[in-house]
Write an enzyme that holds these catalytic residues in place. Sequence first.
Site, mmCIF file in Angstrom:
data_model
loop_
_atom_site.group_PDB
_atom_site.id
_atom_site.type_symbol
_atom_site.label_atom_id
_atom_site.label_comp_id
_atom_site.label_asym_id
_atom_site.label_seq_id
_atom_site.Cartn_x
_atom_site.Cartn_y
_atom_site.Cartn_z
ATOM 1 N N THR A 138 0.859 -1.183 0.000
ATOM 2 C CA THR A 138 0.000 0.000 0.000
ATOM 3 C C THR A 138 0.896 1.233 0.000
ATOM 4 O OG1 THR A 138 -1.596 -1.270 1.297
ATOM 5 C CG2 THR A 138 -1.964 1.086 1.109
ATOM 6 N N LYS A 166 4.577 -9.201 3.093
ATOM 7 C CA LYS A 166 3.200 -8.699 3.149
ATOM 8 C C LYS A 166 2.388 -9.510 2.142
ATOM 9 C CE LYS A 166 0.830 -4.348 3.953
ATOM 10 N NZ LYS A 166 0.958 -2.879 3.990
ATOM 11 N N GLU A 209 4.071 -6.067 16.428
ATOM 12 C CA GLU A 209 3.618 -4.921 15.635
ATOM 13 C C GLU A 209 2.253 -4.488 16.120
ATOM 14 O OE1 GLU A 209 3.728 -6.591 11.707
ATOM 15 O OE2 GLU A 209 1.992 -7.870 12.035
#
Length: 278
Positions: free
Chosen positions: A27, A142, A175
């Site tokens: 992204t 990812k 995270e």
Amino acid sequence: MLINGIESTSIAADDRGLAYGDGLFSTIKVERGIVQLWDYHLQRLQLGAEKLFFPDVEWLLLAEELHCLAKSVSEQPFAVIKVILTRGSGGRGYSVQGCSSPQRILSVHPYPAFYQQWQRDGLKVIQCRQKLAINTQLAGLKTLNRLEQVLIKHELEAQHAFEGIVCDNDGYVIEACSANVFIHLNNRWVTPKLDGCGVTGVKRRQIMELSAKAGQPIKEMKITTDDLLKAQAVCLSNALMGIVAVIQYQSHCYPKSGFCLVQQLQSLVEQREILNGD
């Protein structure tokens, strides 16, 4: 939306990205038509494609499509482009045999306005119950397999929280739901090791590289939830939000001096960006 360079909103029903989450995504922030941190995004996509044994991806063509799409939103101060790569279509079953045409899917989205408010005011976070499974083969990537994050987001929404700290199955901090974590502990910035799970964010990489160049290296280490309570400051980062101060973790509030430490990190990164022409 562009699919293999053609405007479309349809993909094959037997695409492995749909069937198995067999793919990668990134992204990307766009400022006035300029793609931000593209080299980092590209390198992570390429690493992921290598680790997943993807067939050859037309990287130059992907870059051309991305920058062309970014120019189409150049009148906007900020925009978001999502890049998805799937292995393409294949038969039933897990084997990748016969899958030789990766799919490139690019889409444009509005930039979330609340990120600017978070940067200004900071953010309260909770501790999530959902854990991340350890998988060294997929650590850092990812991938399209985001079911853990879907469950985490559901937990956050049920608690009326915007973000939360997520640990692995061993109880170490990894995270947030959609961001990396930095904490100021014992007078230095540190960040969780991501050798077992988690996403190595491109903003995280930039922050670490620029801090090292400025003579203030950030150490990767195993971090516990107790460390979060001992920290002088905590912040989150991703490619869209930049760096955001955490002002409260669970019921623990961080002092105003912690917010100042985060602002100093923000300034350091911004200054190094200018010096490096980023």
